[in-house]
Design a protein around this motif. Structure first.
Motif, mmCIF file in Angstrom:
data_model
loop_
_atom_site.group_PDB
_atom_site.id
_atom_site.type_symbol
_atom_site.label_atom_id
_atom_site.label_comp_id
_atom_site.label_asym_id
_atom_site.label_seq_id
_atom_site.Cartn_x
_atom_site.Cartn_y
_atom_site.Cartn_z
ATOM 1 N N PHE A 70 -8.354 -5.236 4.305
ATOM 2 C CA PHE A 70 -8.774 -5.293 5.704
ATOM 3 C C PHE A 70 -8.557 -4.003 6.497
ATOM 4 C CE2 PHE A 70 -7.968 -9.697 4.496
ATOM 5 C CZ PHE A 70 -9.162 -10.281 4.887
ATOM 6 N N PHE A 71 -7.859 -3.058 5.930
ATOM 7 C CA PHE A 71 -7.526 -1.834 6.649
ATOM 8 C C PHE A 71 -7.981 -0.617 5.847
ATOM 9 C CE2 PHE A 71 -4.746 -5.167 8.036
ATOM 10 C CZ PHE A 71 -4.566 -4.959 9.393
ATOM 11 N N VAL A 72 -8.185 0.479 6.548
ATOM 12 C CA VAL A 72 -8.585 1.735 5.912
ATOM 13 C C VAL A 72 -7.438 2.724 6.079
ATOM 14 C CG1 VAL A 72 -10.221 3.653 5.996
ATOM 15 C CG2 VAL A 72 -11.012 1.319 6.435
ATOM 16 N N LYS A 73 -7.013 3.290 4.969
ATOM 17 C CA LYS A 73 -5.894 4.230 5.026
ATOM 18 C C LYS A 73 -6.394 5.610 5.417
ATOM 19 C CE LYS A 73 -1.811 5.864 2.764
ATOM 20 N NZ LYS A 73 -0.840 5.676 1.736
ATOM 21 N N ARG A 74 -5.782 6.154 6.462
ATOM 22 C CA ARG A 74 -6.033 7.527 6.895
ATOM 23 C C ARG A 74 -4.682 8.184 7.069
ATOM 24 N NH1 ARG A 74 -9.452 5.969 11.759
ATOM 25 N NH2 ARG A 74 -11.054 4.759 10.755
ATOM 26 N N GLY A 75 -4.367 9.082 6.186
ATOM 27 C CA GLY A 75 -3.056 9.724 6.228
ATOM 28 C C GLY A 75 -1.971 8.709 5.897
ATOM 29 N N LYS A 76 -0.998 8.581 6.798
ATOM 30 C CA LYS A 76 0.115 7.654 6.582
ATOM 31 C C LYS A 76 -0.051 6.350 7.337
ATOM 32 C CE LYS A 76 3.392 11.365 5.755
ATOM 33 N NZ LYS A 76 4.662 11.984 6.136
ATOM 34 N N ARG A 77 -1.241 6.106 7.828
ATOM 35 C CA ARG A 77 -1.492 4.898 8.619
ATOM 36 C C ARG A 77 -2.697 4.143 8.090
ATOM 37 N NH1 ARG A 77 1.359 4.282 13.189
ATOM 38 N NH2 ARG A 77 2.628 6.028 13.832
ATOM 39 N N HIS A 78 -2.665 2.824 8.297
ATOM 40 C CA HIS A 78 -3.792 1.963 7.951
ATOM 41 C C HIS A 78 -4.474 1.543 9.248
ATOM 42 C CE1 HIS A 78 -2.271 1.746 3.853
ATOM 43 N NE2 HIS A 78 -3.371 1.083 3.531
ATOM 44 N N HIS A 79 -5.769 1.807 9.333
ATOM 45 C CA HIS A 79 -6.551 1.523 10.539
ATOM 46 C C HIS A 79 -7.445 0.310 10.331
ATOM 47 C CE1 HIS A 79 -5.818 5.306 12.804
ATOM 48 N NE2 HIS A 79 -5.473 5.716 11.599
ATOM 49 N N HIS A 80 -7.715 -0.364 11.424
ATOM 50 C CA HIS A 80 -8.651 -1.493 11.436
ATOM 51 C C HIS A 80 -9.679 -1.155 12.503
ATOM 52 C CE1 HIS A 80 -10.175 -5.575 12.023
ATOM 53 N NE2 HIS A 80 -9.551 -5.932 10.916
ATOM 54 N N HIS A 81 -10.943 -0.984 12.092
ATOM 55 C CA HIS A 81 -11.995 -0.496 12.995
ATOM 56 C C HIS A 81 -12.122 -1.340 14.268
ATOM 57 C CE1 HIS A 81 -15.705 1.302 14.336
ATOM 58 N NE2 HIS A 81 -16.266 0.111 14.380
ATOM 59 N N ARG A 82 -12.177 -2.638 14.116
ATOM 60 C CA ARG A 82 -12.369 -3.497 15.292
ATOM 61 C C ARG A 82 -11.183 -3.415 16.252
ATOM 62 N NH1 ARG A 82 -14.115 -9.855 15.358
ATOM 63 N NH2 ARG A 82 -14.042 -10.093 17.600
ATOM 64 N N ILE A 83 -9.981 -3.410 15.720
ATOM 65 C CA ILE A 83 -8.800 -3.339 16.586
ATOM 66 C C ILE A 83 -8.747 -1.987 17.288
ATOM 67 C CG2 ILE A 83 -6.282 -3.440 16.683
ATOM 68 C CD1 ILE A 83 -6.408 -5.355 14.255
#
Length: 168
Positions: A70-83
């Protein structure tokens, strides 16, 4: 954020295939994301697992599965597009008190380019930002026309205003 909209149907549609612990972990990650208003920090996965009470090997595996799905990893963080988009809307709305209409999630990000007369796709602009820009563009066109002596009714439709502005 201390409040966010939760749509049970959206959640159930996207998470129906998850096990009960995976669903709970996903909800906890969503809550953590909104609460901190930041992407999930996965630089220390052991710490994150501890914060989410994922202390068993099974729960730890579930955490990693949910992050991956459900999340996309960018660097050291996982992002969620909708959030990310909803947090951006929330921050924009709260920093611009003159925006009175509720900010709602939007799947289309289109802005009007008044000077060129065509639509541009802009995935970084929120619904509230688009509305504010549209109001500013309308005000500018009315001011331009008024300054050259053209009387304009403020209730004029935007398309009619653009045509009038272009003709003068």
């Amino acid at each position: 954020m201390h409040f966010y909209m939760f749509n049970p149907a959206d959640f159930n549609n996207s998470a129906r295939h998850l096990s009960l612990p995976e669903r709970a972990i996903y909800r906890d990650l969503i809550d953590m994301y909104y609460h901190s208003e930041q992407a999930i920090d996965t630089s220390d996965i052991d710490r994150l697992a501890r914060r989410l009470l994922c202390t068993s090997a099974e729960y730890r595996a579930s955490l990693e599965y949910v992050l991956d799905e459900f999340f996309v990893k960018r660097g050291k963080r996982h992002h969620h597009h909708r959030i990310d988009r909803e947090i951006k809307n929330y921050k924009f709305k709260n920093s611009h008190t003159n925006v009175t209409q509720a900010v709602t999630p939007s799947h289309t990000h289109v802005t009007s380019d008044v000077t060129q007369g065509h639509a541009n796709i802009d995935v970084t602009m929120t619904a509230a930002e688009r509305q504010r820009k549209s109001r500013q563009d309308k005000r500018k066109m009315i001011d331009d026309l008024t300054n050259i002596g053209v009387s304009v009714d403020s209730s004029i439709k935007l398309t009619d205003l653009r045509e009038l502005h272009a003709s003068h």
